[in-house]
Design a protein around this motif. Structure first.
Motif, PDB file in Angstrom:
ATOM      1  N   GLY A 122       4.722   9.318  10.006  1.00 50.69           N
ATOM      2  CA  GLY A 122       3.946   7.745   9.148  1.00 50.69           C
ATOM      3  C   GLY A 122       4.480   7.033  10.326  1.00 50.69           C
ATOM      4  N   TYR A 123       4.697   6.567  10.814  1.00 48.48           N
ATOM      5  CA  TYR A 123       5.304   5.211  11.161  1.00 48.48           C
ATOM      6  C   TYR A 123       3.562   5.274  12.455  1.00 48.48           C
ATOM      7  CZ  TYR A 123       9.804   6.178  11.041  1.00 48.48           C
ATOM      8  OH  TYR A 123      10.894   6.701  10.525  1.00 48.48           O
ATOM      9  N   GLY A 124       3.095   5.341  12.729  1.00 49.30           N
ATOM     10  CA  GLY A 124       2.033   5.158  13.068  1.00 49.30           C
ATOM     11  C   GLY A 124       0.480   4.564  12.551  1.00 49.30           C
ATOM     12  N   ILE A 125       0.441   5.637  11.729  1.00 45.57           N
ATOM     13  CA  ILE A 125      -0.662   5.230  10.551  1.00 45.57           C
ATOM     14  C   ILE A 125      -0.576   4.163   9.956  1.00 45.57           C
ATOM     15  CG2 ILE A 125      -0.164   6.304   7.878  1.00 45.57           C
ATOM     16  CD1 ILE A 125      -3.673   5.500   9.605  1.00 45.57           C
ATOM     17  N   GLN A 126       1.379   3.697   9.519  1.00 44.88           N
ATOM     18  CA  GLN A 126       1.928   1.951   8.629  1.00 44.88           C
ATOM     19  C   GLN A 126       1.268   1.182   9.847  1.00 44.88           C
ATOM     20  OE1 GLN A 126       5.967   1.902   7.041  1.00 44.88           O
ATOM     21  NE2 GLN A 126       5.427   4.422   7.898  1.00 44.88           N
ATOM     22  N   LEU A 127       1.272   1.147  11.316  1.00 49.74           N
ATOM     23  CA  LEU A 127       0.853   0.486  12.269  1.00 49.74           C
ATOM     24  C   LEU A 127      -0.666   0.135  12.396  1.00 49.74           C
ATOM     25  CD1 LEU A 127       1.916  -1.500  14.149  1.00 49.74           C
ATOM     26  CD2 LEU A 127       1.605   0.155  16.670  1.00 49.74           C
ATOM     27  N   TRP A 128      -1.506   1.304  12.324  1.00 43.08           N
ATOM     28  CA  TRP A 128      -2.622   1.451  12.357  1.00 43.08           C
ATOM     29  C   TRP A 128      -3.509   0.524  10.974  1.00 43.08           C
ATOM     30  CZ3 TRP A 128      -7.086   2.664  15.082  1.00 43.08           C
ATOM     31  CH2 TRP A 128      -8.060   2.192  14.349  1.00 43.08           C
ATOM     32  N   ARG A 129      -2.687   0.869   8.924  1.00 42.42           N
ATOM     33  CA  ARG A 129      -3.439  -0.342   8.670  1.00 42.42           C
ATOM     34  C   ARG A 129      -3.249  -1.916   8.895  1.00 42.42           C
ATOM     35  NH1 ARG A 129      -0.506   4.415   4.611  1.00 42.42           N
ATOM     36  NH2 ARG A 129      -2.606   5.696   4.726  1.00 42.42           N
ATOM     37  N   ALA A 130      -1.763  -2.106   9.133  1.00 44.68           N
ATOM     38  CA  ALA A 130      -1.854  -3.239   8.999  1.00 44.68           C
ATOM     39  C   ALA A 130      -2.352  -3.778  10.776  1.00 44.68           C
ATOM     40  CB  ALA A 130      -0.423  -3.676  10.409  1.00 44.68           C
ATOM     41  N   ALA A 131      -3.096  -2.898  11.285  1.00 51.70           N
ATOM     42  CA  ALA A 131      -4.031  -3.735  12.593  1.00 51.70           C
ATOM     43  C   ALA A 131      -5.245  -3.863  11.750  1.00 51.70           C
ATOM     44  CB  ALA A 131      -3.844  -2.477  13.566  1.00 51.70           C
ATOM     45  N   MET A 132      -5.525  -3.105  11.141  1.00 51.97           N
ATOM     46  CA  MET A 132      -7.059  -2.795  10.469  1.00 51.97           C
ATOM     47  C   MET A 132      -6.912  -4.561   9.659  1.00 51.97           C
ATOM     48  SD  MET A 132      -8.983  -1.236  11.725  1.00 51.97           S
ATOM     49  CE  MET A 132     -10.000  -1.331  10.436  1.00 51.97           C
ATOM     50  N   GLU A 133      -5.717  -4.145   8.766  1.00 53.68           N
ATOM     51  CA  GLU A 133      -5.996  -5.557   8.186  1.00 53.68           C
ATOM     52  C   GLU A 133      -5.618  -6.650   8.641  1.00 53.68           C
ATOM     53  OE1 GLU A 133      -2.601  -7.585   4.641  1.00 53.68           O
ATOM     54  OE2 GLU A 133      -2.267  -5.316   5.483  1.00 53.68           O
ATOM     55  N   ARG A 134      -5.195  -6.741   9.867  1.00 49.58           N
ATOM     56  CA  ARG A 134      -5.590  -8.215  10.770  1.00 49.58           C
ATOM     57  C   ARG A 134      -7.083  -8.379  10.771  1.00 49.58           C
ATOM     58  NH1 ARG A 134      -5.153 -10.726  15.818  1.00 49.58           N
ATOM     59  NH2 ARG A 134      -3.733 -12.548  15.605  1.00 49.58           N
ATOM     60  N   LEU A 135      -8.223  -7.337  10.830  1.00 56.50           N
ATOM     61  CA  LEU A 135      -9.452  -7.649  11.662  1.00 56.50           C
ATOM     62  C   LEU A 135     -10.509  -6.869   9.927  1.00 56.50           C
ATOM     63  CD1 LEU A 135      -8.911  -5.378  14.890  1.00 56.50           C
ATOM     64  CD2 LEU A 135      -8.808  -7.842  14.099  1.00 56.50           C
ATOM     65  N   ASP A 136      -9.599  -7.245   8.760  1.00 57.24           N
ATOM     66  CA  ASP A 136     -10.138  -6.870   7.856  1.00 57.24           C
ATOM     67  C   ASP A 136     -11.391  -8.262   7.609  1.00 57.24           C
ATOM     68  OD1 ASP A 136     -10.611  -6.491   5.630  1.00 57.24           O
ATOM     69  OD2 ASP A 136      -9.982  -8.100   4.312  1.00 57.24           O
ATOM     70  N   GLY A 137     -12.980  -7.772   7.348  1.00 56.94           N
ATOM     71  CA  GLY A 137     -13.859  -8.514   7.886  1.00 56.94           C
ATOM     72  C   GLY A 137     -14.746  -8.836   8.530  1.00 56.94           C
ATOM     73  N   ARG A 138     -14.319  -8.437   9.574  1.00 59.82           N
ATOM     74  CA  ARG A 138     -14.765  -8.160  10.548  1.00 59.82           C
ATOM     75  C   ARG A 138     -15.789  -6.908  11.425  1.00 59.82           C
ATOM     76  NH1 ARG A 138     -12.917 -12.182  14.826  1.00 59.82           N
ATOM     77  NH2 ARG A 138     -11.571 -13.742  13.150  1.00 59.82           N
ATOM     78  N   LEU A 139     -16.891  -6.689  11.885  1.00 62.32           N
ATOM     79  CA  LEU A 139     -17.135  -5.908  13.395  1.00 62.32           C
ATOM     80  C   LEU A 139     -15.731  -5.561  14.061  1.00 62.32           C
ATOM     81  CD1 LEU A 139     -18.961  -3.562  13.414  1.00 62.32           C
ATOM     82  CD2 LEU A 139     -19.929  -5.535  15.226  1.00 62.32           C
ATOM     83  N   VAL A 140     -15.834  -3.903  13.905  1.00 59.75           N
ATOM     84  CA  VAL A 140     -14.482  -3.858  14.688  1.00 59.75           C
ATOM     85  C   VAL A 140     -14.898  -2.376  15.851  1.00 59.75           C
ATOM     86  CG1 VAL A 140     -12.013  -3.157  14.656  1.00 59.75           C
ATOM     87  CG2 VAL A 140     -12.589  -4.058  12.935  1.00 59.75           C
ATOM     88  N   GLY A 141     -14.322  -2.651  16.942  1.00 61.37           N
ATOM     89  CA  GLY A 141     -14.549  -1.596  17.884  1.00 61.37           C
ATOM     90  C   GLY A 141     -13.633  -1.341  18.410  1.00 61.37           C
ATOM     91  N   LEU A 142     -13.274   0.526  19.481  1.00 64.23           N
ATOM     92  CA  LEU A 142     -12.444   0.605  19.904  1.00 64.23           C
ATOM     93  C   LEU A 142     -12.795   1.711  21.066  1.00 64.23           C
ATOM     94  CD1 LEU A 142     -12.100   3.871  18.781  1.00 64.23           C
ATOM     95  CD2 LEU A 142     -11.058   2.704  16.569  1.00 64.23           C
TER      96      LEU A 142
END
Length: 280
Positions: free
Chosen positions: A82-102
């Motif tokens: 569960g550590y990875g998904i917690q970090l993923w959510r933090a990353a997506m929250e940081r980019l909230d409201g933007r078009l995001v690519g990967l």
């Protein structure tokens, strides 16, 4: 019970992140991290269990409306906890409201879809020593000889937001070579080659035609040991994959370019190699 916290990456963490990426077989450039932190100094996150780094991710902001996710890695011994998904959510929250690519490994497409990402194309890594002779017709020059504003304006044709600070570092760091193709006073191509632990990486590779792209690619390969290079070509530009195969390069790796919304409008027919799988 173990504690888990998410912090910004330190300089030491950036070196660790690079080594983790190397262990995943991604062959990052030796000095890429120095350009990465210029792009967004707060865009690199580390998850720590009892103070020890166990996960990492980049969530880099560009301009007012774009972001890019990369370096999403959990140390093998902590995966599934569960550590990875917690970090993923933090990353997506940081980019909230933007078009995001990967750029993610193809096997993970379904997981990224669950987070709202849709596939745009695949990047196919081609490796080898390009064959043939230069026939591009354009003059190949050191990109540092051109006004930086010209390079930055040209890069904007291939990226959704300005990234001038990153581009300056990416093209100018010691040990790498940036070349431009010029015809009648106009820039018609740009390429950068940089040392890596495996084949030297080329990216970006922009060109007005396959002939110009081939000339740049061959000239860049002259700065790599044995002429061995690696290029991530978007399959959405069939001329890019055809070029690589025509030059004798072989596919070795593949990633999926995905976005949370419609893919940005860029000069895709002139994109022969993406800049970086980590930062777009």
């Amino acid at each position: 019970m173990a504690t888990f916290e998410i912090t910004g990456a330190s300089a030491a963490d950036m070196g660790l992140i690079r080594s983790w990426a190397e262990e995943e077989g991604w062959n990052p450039g030796d000095s890429d991290r120095f350009a990465f932190v210029v792009a967004d100094p707060e865009g690199f996150l580390v998850g720590r269990r009892d103070g020890e780094p166990v996960t990492c991710v980049s969530a880099v902001r560009y301009g007012a409306g774009f972001g890019f996710i990369g370096f999403y890695i959990a140390r093998p011994d902590v995966r599934g906890q569960g550590y990875g998904i917690q970090l993923w959510r933090a990353a997506m929250e940081r980019l909230d409201g933007r078009l995001v690519g990967l750029d993610g490994v193809v096997a993970q497409q379904d997981n990224y879809r669950k987070s709202g990402f849709l596939p745009a194309w695949n990047n196919i890594r081609y490796e080898g020593a390009p064959q043939g002779e230069d026939d591009g017709g354009a003059e190949i020059v050191d990109a540092a000889c051109l006004p930086f504003g010209v390079l930055a304006a040209y890069d904007r044709r291939f990226f959704p937001e300005p990234r001038d600070a990153f581009l300056s570092a990416w093209t100018g760091l010691p040990g790498r070579t940036a070349l431009a193709a010029v015809r009648d006073g106009r820039i018609e191509g740009l390429g950068v080659v940089r040392p890596s632990s495996g084949a030297h990486r080329i990216g970006p590779l922009y060109a007005a035609s396959p002939q110009v792209a081939a000339a740049l690619l061959r000239r860049l390969a002259q700065h790599a040991p044995g002429g061995l290079v690696a290029l991530d070509a978007p399959d959405a530009n069939p001329r890019a994959t055809a070029l690589c195969e025509g030059l004798g390069l072989v596919p070795t790796f593949e990633t999926a370019r995905m976005y949370t919304g419609p893919a940005p409008r860029i000069a895709l027919p002139e994109l022969f190699g993406v800049t970086s799988l980590e930062l777009g």
